[in-house]
Design an enzyme around this catalytic site. Structure first.
Site, PDB file in Angstrom:
ATOM      1  N   CYS A  81       0.867  -1.231   0.095  1.00  0.00           N
ATOM      2  CA  CYS A  81       0.071  -0.146   0.000  1.00  0.00           C
ATOM      3  C   CYS A  81       0.707   1.328  -0.054  1.00  0.00           C
ATOM      4  CB  CYS A  81      -0.830   0.156   1.200  1.00  0.00           C
ATOM      5  SG  CYS A  81      -2.195  -1.252   1.284  1.00  0.00           S
ATOM      6  N   ARG A 116       3.107  -0.024  -5.218  1.00  0.00           N
ATOM      7  CA  ARG A 116       3.144  -0.554  -3.910  1.00  0.00           C
ATOM      8  C   ARG A 116       1.728  -1.226  -3.813  1.00  0.00           C
ATOM      9  NH1 ARG A 116       6.904   1.313  -0.143  1.00  0.00           N
ATOM     10  NH2 ARG A 116       5.562   0.789   1.426  1.00  0.00           N
ATOM     11  N   TRP A 145      -2.935  -2.336  -1.675  1.00  0.00           N
ATOM     12  CA  TRP A 145      -2.734  -3.901  -2.194  1.00  0.00           C
ATOM     13  C   TRP A 145      -3.461  -4.738  -0.966  1.00  0.00           C
ATOM     14  CZ3 TRP A 145      -0.057  -8.282   0.030  1.00  0.00           C
ATOM     15  CH2 TRP A 145       0.163  -9.476  -0.827  1.00  0.00           C
ATOM     16  N   ASN A 186      -1.058   1.531   6.023  1.00  0.00           N
ATOM     17  CA  ASN A 186       0.145   0.882   5.263  1.00  0.00           C
ATOM     18  C   ASN A 186       0.446  -0.455   6.307  1.00  0.00           C
ATOM     19  OD1 ASN A 186       1.701  -0.818   3.933  1.00  0.00           O
ATOM     20  ND2 ASN A 186       3.269   0.855   3.861  1.00  0.00           N
ATOM     21  N   GLY A 187      -0.067  -1.593   6.132  1.00  0.00           N
ATOM     22  CA  GLY A 187       0.440  -2.676   7.279  1.00  0.00           C
ATOM     23  C   GLY A 187      -0.467  -3.486   7.359  1.00  0.00           C
ATOM     24  N   GLU A 247      15.452 -16.995 -12.692  1.00  0.00           N
ATOM     25  CA  GLU A 247      15.000 -15.531 -12.663  1.00  0.00           C
ATOM     26  C   GLU A 247      14.210 -15.290 -14.000  1.00  0.00           C
ATOM     27  OE1 GLU A 247      14.487 -13.009 -10.978  1.00  0.00           O
ATOM     28  OE2 GLU A 247      14.782 -11.015 -12.355  1.00  0.00           O
ATOM     29  N   LYS A 286      10.644 -13.824 -14.266  1.00  0.00           N
ATOM     30  CA  LYS A 286       9.925 -12.590 -15.244  1.00  0.00           C
ATOM     31  C   LYS A 286       8.793 -13.165 -16.060  1.00  0.00           C
ATOM     32  CE  LYS A 286      11.475  -9.730 -13.635  1.00  0.00           C
ATOM     33  NZ  LYS A 286      12.311 -10.191 -12.426  1.00  0.00           N
ATOM     34  N   GLU A 342       5.491 -13.673 -14.034  1.00  0.00           N
ATOM     35  CA  GLU A 342       4.788 -12.547 -13.081  1.00  0.00           C
ATOM     36  C   GLU A 342       4.444 -11.392 -14.082  1.00  0.00           C
ATOM     37  OE1 GLU A 342       7.682 -10.811 -10.189  1.00  0.00           O
ATOM     38  OE2 GLU A 342       9.423 -10.681 -11.742  1.00  0.00           O
ATOM     39  N   HIS A 347      14.972 -35.452 -14.208  1.00  0.00           N
ATOM     40  CA  HIS A 347      14.196 -35.694 -13.023  1.00  0.00           C
ATOM     41  C   HIS A 347      12.690 -35.587 -12.708  1.00  0.00           C
ATOM     42  CE1 HIS A 347      18.214 -37.884 -11.963  1.00  0.00           C
ATOM     43  NE2 HIS A 347      18.525 -36.621 -12.112  1.00  0.00           N
ATOM     44  N   LYS A 404       5.465  -4.024  -5.627  1.00  0.00           N
ATOM     45  CA  LYS A 404       6.811  -3.896  -5.774  1.00  0.00           C
ATOM     46  C   LYS A 404       7.635  -4.040  -4.417  1.00  0.00           C
ATOM     47  CE  LYS A 404      10.323  -2.145  -7.987  1.00  0.00           C
ATOM     48  NZ  LYS A 404      10.795  -3.504  -8.767  1.00  0.00           N
TER      49      LYS A 404
END
Ligand code: G6P
Length: 612
Positions: A2, A27, A73, A99-100, A485, A489, A492, A508, A607
């Site tokens: 947030c 955020r 968020w 926020n939290g 990575e 990418k 997401e 495997h 983010k």
């Protein structure tokens, strides 16, 4: 997560709120809202992005020189209008943004309901504003005192800003484990979750510490005191951030801009810290700890997401070059599994934002157990930067795109410098290899520039695979974490399911998935395991898989086996991830664009993850 923004002064607050929220949208972007004080309180809240809020606000009374704003968020309660901030107290006098997470919100809510409070949302935030109201009314307190007493009853994390309609010349802000910055203007104040909404107006800032409450007033005063009521002297700092670097500079998306910035950000990360010709590395932030680090029993790297992948590459760097044993941990797992940490350990936190809740908590635990804690972060003045014994900034500049790109290569650059510095001190690599690697590091920005010139070919290949439902990324050694990575990418930002695997492990399990519809991206620029990678590619081809290979310029072998090859310049193996990740960033970017996705704000992500 947030984002919070607030203003108190003589200017119209609404445009400052909107601009600030747009800068903070990284955020979270589930809903947005503002409250404006103009004799009465106007609260406008809307599900969706800041743009949706702006559209909704057209025609409404947007006057007022005091305001608070929020971009959400969702944690407690689904993303809808009802759960959007700001939230209002039952008596309509107080409103706040938060926020939290208030962890004991349920207990508080039940107690407040017994006292007659009625709630209209599912959020923990609404409980907090009712709690402040209850205390204020019961004890007849000024708003800052009511906030202070209420916060003593709260378990969890918060950054809040509160307006009291009956006390219209002030704003009250407080923080614990969620960031908050106060900007001091000539005759006004700006408050935000980070400095990006503030830098345009002032460079004088105060970072609020945990359990501190700030009161800013129209008479220009700023007062800070703790939850236990001790006055604090505000520590005013100067922001080192340029507004231009927050803009898109002609690129369609921040992510693309940030990918293209990497030659410069990597050079910035090295600037003043090394000289290949003279053969030295100086890392100011660790100078006094470097001996202790070179004698460390082991390094424990804690991180999340992309930063965790940088940590995995660091494991190869520190072990290979400096012969220091390394463990790389997901911060969220590490903090809850009673790990063995001793005073001879060095715990390194990697974090772009410097605010990730799990990484912070892991560091705090390591600090308590006596380990030296070292932070490698991007955001200057962030919580992790302030918590650590020692640290280095990666100097990548603000990263706005939710999917991390330039922060990752910035982290790798600094980790390489650290590993080389320690290797040099310990004598674990030869002088000539030390010089070779330093010289080659200086060449990396230009080599990335060359890969970026090849973006069109990567865009073309992305077009061939835009309809894929799954993808497999394979790499070995230094490039195994790059496979992870690359897969992250892609998933997401394009929502294609993707997995990264060590190439040899493919046998495997993942090999069972391979068919003509499954693109297999193989990072094949390693020199040491080259033949083995060629065999892995053969194995995929034998199962009719489609191979996209990242190869060294001039590679003639793989070109004849793989379906597509993307050439990148040759380099030393420990530096190869700095190059091999670039085409993977571009590949994910173009696929996502071709699928119509908003790459800067992928669904459900944020983010800065300041909740656990
Ligand atoms: C979120 C972001 C990722 C980032 C991760 C860790 O998931 O979307 O891009 O890698 O958090 O964040 P940090 O700021 O600690 O590097």
């Amino acid at each position: 997560m947030c984002g919070i923004v607030a203003y108190l002064g003589n200017k119209s607050a609404y445009p400052i709120m909107i601009k600030g929220l747009q800068r903070l949208e990284y955020r979270g972007y589930d809903s947005a809202g503002v409250a404006l004080l103009n004799g009465s309180l106007t609260i406008i809240r809307r599900k969706g992005k800041v743009k949706d809020l702006e559209d909704f606000a057209v025609g409404k009374n947007l006057s007022g020189t005091v305001g608070i704003g929020h971009t959400r968020w969702a944690t407690h309660g689904k993303p809808d209008d009802r759960n959007a901030h700001p939230h209002l107290s039952g008596n309509g006098r107080l409103t706040l943004v938060h926020n939290g997470i208030i962890e004991n919100y349920d207990t508080l809510k039940k107690a407040l309901e017994k006292l007659g409070h009625v709630f209209h949302s599912e959020t923990d935030t609404e409980v907090l504003v009712h709690l402040i109201e209850e205390i204020q009314t019961r004890d007849n307190l000024v708003i800052e005192e009511a906030v202070r007493v209420a916060l003593q009853k709260v378990v969890g994390a918060y950054a809040i800003v509160v307006i009291d309609k009956e006390d219209p010349d002030k704003l009250v802000a407080a923080r614990k484990a969620s960031p908050l910055v106060i900007g001091i203007g000539t005759d006004d104040f700006y408050i935000a979750s980070d400095a990006t909404p503030i830098v345009e107006y002032t460079k004088k800032v105060v970072y609020l510490n945990d359990e501190e409450i700030a009161v800013v007033k129209k008479d220009g005063s700023l007062q800070i005191f703790t939850i236990s009521n001790e006055m604090q002297k505000p520590h005013i700092q100067q922001l080192d951030m340029e507004l231009e670097r927050l803009e898109k500079e002609g690129f369609d998306y921040f992510m693309l801009k940030e990918i293209h910035e990497q030659p410069r950000t990597i050079a910035d990360g090295m600037r003043g810290r090394m000289n290949a010709e003279e053969g030295w590395i100086r890392l100011g932030g660790v100078a006094e700890y470097v001996n202790k680090m070179s004698k460390a029993q082991r390094f424990i790297i804690v991180a999340c997401g992309t930063s965790w992948h940088a940590g995995l590459i660091a494991e190869y760097l520190f072990e290979d070059l400096a012969r220091i044993p390394v463990e790389v941990e997901y911060a969220s797992e590490f903090r809850y599994r009673n790990p063995i940490i001793t005073e001879n350990d060095v715990v390194i936190a990697l974090s772009q934002s410097g605010e990730t809740a799990d990484t912070m908590a892991a560091l705090e635990m390591a600090k308590e157990k006596g380990a030296l804690i070292y932070g490698l972060v991007n955001v200057v003045g962030s919580s992790i930067a302030r918590l650590t014994d020692a640290g280095s900034y990666i100097h990548a500049g603000p990263e706005i795109g939710v999917a991390s790109t330039k922060a990752f290569t910035g982290q790798l650059t600094l980790l390489t410098l650290m590993a080389l510095k320690l290797a040099y001190l310990k004598g674990t690599i030869t002088n000539s290899y030390f010089h070779e690697l330093l010289t080659e590091l200086e060449n990396i920005p230009a080599k990335i520039g060359k890969i970026l010139q090849n973006a069109e070919q990567i865009e073309y290949i992305a077009g061939e695979f835009k309809g894929a439902s799954n993808a497999l990324y394979l790499g070995r050694g230094y490039n195994f974490p790059v496979a992870l990575e690359g897969a992250l990418k892609l998933k997401e930002i394009s929502y294609i399911h993707a997995e990264g695997y060590p190439a040899a492990e493919m046998k495997h399990g993942p090999i069972a998935l391979i068919d003509e519809n499954m693109p297999v991206i193989v990072i094949a620029n390693n020199k040491s395991a080259y033949e083995k990678i060629v065999s892995n590619i053969q194995e995929v081809k034998a199962r009719r898989g489609v191979v996209i290979a990242i190869v060294e310029e001039g590679d003639e072998v793989i070109k004849h086996i793989a379906d597509y090859t993307i050439e990148i310049p040759a380099t030393e193996e420990p530096l190869s991830p700095l190059l091999s990740v670039i085409p993977l960033q571009l590949f994910a970017y173009y696929i996502a664009i071709l699928r119509g996705c908003n790459v800067d704000q992928p669904r459900n992500l944020a983010k800065s993850v300041t909740v656990e």
